[in-house]
Design a protein around this motif. Sequence first.
Motif, PDB file in Angstrom:
ATOM      1  N   ASN A  33      -8.193  -7.648   7.033  1.00  0.00           N
ATOM      2  CA  ASN A  33      -8.576  -6.654   6.006  1.00  0.00           C
ATOM      3  C   ASN A  33      -7.477  -5.786   5.996  1.00  0.00           C
ATOM      4  O   ASN A  33      -6.457  -5.452   6.892  1.00  0.00           O
ATOM      5  CB  ASN A  33     -10.068  -5.825   6.258  1.00  0.00           C
ATOM      6  N   PRO A  34      -7.202  -4.836   4.834  1.00  0.00           N
ATOM      7  CA  PRO A  34      -6.088  -3.760   4.720  1.00  0.00           C
ATOM      8  C   PRO A  34      -5.886  -2.977   6.110  1.00  0.00           C
ATOM      9  O   PRO A  34      -4.831  -2.600   6.438  1.00  0.00           O
ATOM     10  CB  PRO A  34      -6.382  -3.214   3.388  1.00  0.00           C
ATOM     11  N   LYS A  35      -7.077  -2.382   6.458  1.00  0.00           N
ATOM     12  CA  LYS A  35      -7.072  -1.330   7.667  1.00  0.00           C
ATOM     13  C   LYS A  35      -6.261  -2.309   8.872  1.00  0.00           C
ATOM     14  O   LYS A  35      -5.648  -1.507   9.505  1.00  0.00           O
ATOM     15  CB  LYS A  35      -8.511  -1.124   7.897  1.00  0.00           C
ATOM     16  N   PHE A  36      -6.774  -3.264   8.958  1.00  0.00           N
ATOM     17  CA  PHE A  36      -6.341  -3.987  10.405  1.00  0.00           C
ATOM     18  C   PHE A  36      -4.736  -4.251  10.115  1.00  0.00           C
ATOM     19  O   PHE A  36      -4.061  -4.173  11.131  1.00  0.00           O
ATOM     20  CB  PHE A  36      -7.063  -5.425  10.646  1.00  0.00           C
ATOM     21  N   PHE A  37      -4.423  -4.624   8.784  1.00  0.00           N
ATOM     22  CA  PHE A  37      -2.908  -5.113   8.590  1.00  0.00           C
ATOM     23  C   PHE A  37      -2.161  -3.969   8.674  1.00  0.00           C
ATOM     24  O   PHE A  37      -1.187  -3.892   9.391  1.00  0.00           O
ATOM     25  CB  PHE A  37      -2.935  -5.583   7.028  1.00  0.00           C
ATOM     26  N   PHE A  38      -2.436  -2.979   8.267  1.00  0.00           N
ATOM     27  CA  PHE A  38      -1.480  -1.663   8.189  1.00  0.00           C
ATOM     28  C   PHE A  38      -1.568  -0.998   9.384  1.00  0.00           C
ATOM     29  O   PHE A  38      -0.664  -0.407   9.878  1.00  0.00           O
ATOM     30  CB  PHE A  38      -2.125  -0.663   7.074  1.00  0.00           C
ATOM     31  N   LYS A  39      -2.723  -1.353  10.370  1.00  0.00           N
ATOM     32  CA  LYS A  39      -2.474  -0.721  11.571  1.00  0.00           C
ATOM     33  C   LYS A  39      -1.678  -1.645  12.642  1.00  0.00           C
ATOM     34  O   LYS A  39      -0.980  -0.871  13.458  1.00  0.00           O
ATOM     35  CB  LYS A  39      -4.064  -0.649  12.252  1.00  0.00           C
ATOM     36  N   SER A  95     -12.421  -3.535  -4.294  1.00  0.00           N
ATOM     37  CA  SER A  95     -12.941  -4.630  -3.531  1.00  0.00           C
ATOM     38  C   SER A  95     -11.873  -5.822  -3.843  1.00  0.00           C
ATOM     39  O   SER A  95     -11.510  -6.761  -3.312  1.00  0.00           O
ATOM     40  CB  SER A  95     -14.347  -4.877  -4.389  1.00  0.00           C
ATOM     41  N   HIS A  96     -11.371  -5.770  -5.262  1.00  0.00           N
ATOM     42  CA  HIS A  96     -10.331  -6.896  -5.511  1.00  0.00           C
ATOM     43  C   HIS A  96      -8.993  -6.392  -4.456  1.00  0.00           C
ATOM     44  O   HIS A  96      -8.428  -7.801  -4.105  1.00  0.00           O
ATOM     45  CB  HIS A  96      -9.830  -6.552  -6.974  1.00  0.00           C
ATOM     46  N   PHE A  97      -8.569  -5.504  -4.026  1.00  0.00           N
ATOM     47  CA  PHE A  97      -7.579  -5.235  -3.097  1.00  0.00           C
ATOM     48  C   PHE A  97      -8.041  -5.668  -1.831  1.00  0.00           C
ATOM     49  O   PHE A  97      -6.930  -6.346  -1.343  1.00  0.00           O
ATOM     50  CB  PHE A  97      -7.497  -3.537  -3.253  1.00  0.00           C
ATOM     51  N   ILE A  98      -8.910  -5.574  -1.285  1.00  0.00           N
ATOM     52  CA  ILE A  98      -9.460  -6.009  -0.091  1.00  0.00           C
ATOM     53  C   ILE A  98      -9.601  -7.591  -0.326  1.00  0.00           C
ATOM     54  O   ILE A  98      -9.093  -8.145   1.040  1.00  0.00           O
ATOM     55  CB  ILE A  98     -10.748  -5.569   0.251  1.00  0.00           C
ATOM     56  N   LYS A  99     -10.154  -8.190  -1.274  1.00  0.00           N
ATOM     57  CA  LYS A  99     -10.199  -9.495  -1.373  1.00  0.00           C
ATOM     58  C   LYS A  99      -8.779 -10.168  -1.223  1.00  0.00           C
ATOM     59  O   LYS A  99      -8.512 -11.140  -0.462  1.00  0.00           O
ATOM     60  CB  LYS A  99     -10.962 -10.156  -2.656  1.00  0.00           C
ATOM     61  N   ASP A 100      -7.749  -9.790  -2.225  1.00  0.00           N
ATOM     62  CA  ASP A 100      -6.235 -10.299  -1.961  1.00  0.00           C
ATOM     63  C   ASP A 100      -5.740 -10.145  -0.644  1.00  0.00           C
ATOM     64  O   ASP A 100      -4.954 -11.031  -0.169  1.00  0.00           O
ATOM     65  CB  ASP A 100      -5.646  -9.533  -3.057  1.00  0.00           C
ATOM     66  N   PHE A 101      -5.976  -8.915   0.155  1.00  0.00           N
ATOM     67  CA  PHE A 101      -5.310  -8.969   1.354  1.00  0.00           C
ATOM     68  C   PHE A 101      -5.945  -9.891   2.425  1.00  0.00           C
ATOM     69  O   PHE A 101      -5.175 -10.354   3.080  1.00  0.00           O
ATOM     70  CB  PHE A 101      -5.771  -7.656   1.930  1.00  0.00           C
TER      71      PHE A 101
END
Length: 270
Positions: free
Chosen positions: A251-257, A238-244
């Motif tokens: 969110n990380p999934k959209f970013f990396f895609k 959750s900390h990872f997602i919030k910072d992204f």
Amino acid sequence: MNLEFYKPKNTLLQKYIEGFYFIVEDSTSDPLIYRTFPNNYVIIAIAQNIALTHRDGMMIITPSQENNIVSNIIYRYNTPIEISYLKLINEITIYFKPLGLNSFIENVDFFYSKDHTRKIEFDPYTDFKPEMEKIFNITNRQKQIETLELYWLSKFREKDVSLAEELIQDIEADAKITELANKYQISRQYLSKIFQKNVGKSPSEYRKIHRFRRSIMEKNKAKNLTELSCDNLFYDQSHFIKDFQDLTHNNPKFFFKNVDTEKENVWLFI
């Protein structure tokens, strides 16, 4: 997009500069818009014959009939910046490592004390813009790079930033501010002042961006986002997602895609 990224050839400059890229003027190009995301480099953007508008997290660059050199420094941003080109122009952008610019500018904190949310002009020497004009007018790319590197070498003055270097190493290892204050026998306030003066941002800002950037570099080594977050010193997913979301507005999934993290410049093209 006619974009080329180069690492410094000179071994001394390699210690201070991550690299630089060139955009080449193209009057036939379509408009270009991309988002660039927070990093801990100090960025010097130099362009020839342009008009620049800066507002609300956007930079709008348009060709100008006026013969000019426009140069700006970006040392601190915590959300994406949207860059919009009406047409491609001549631009050189230099990525200095976190303490890199300190050895080329006598009082780098003069720039770091300015409002980072606004456009900050970078014109540190009387010969800076005339020499950049000459470099833009060199047609051979290798000669252009050689001249650019020689110019920065002429400005080099080694500076003792060993304390700031140690603080950066500790922050990247996730040491707490209180622990560091005790280690170096200084107050938390003075520690933050040293960091701001030499790096241009607070230790907590630097740490947050460092985690984010390291997770991008480590993405292909992790089995999933949970492992990626644990391996890069996030407290939990959750900390990872919030910072992204804070740093990319996605969110990380959209970013990396949608972002090619294998490129030297991690940009989202729009």
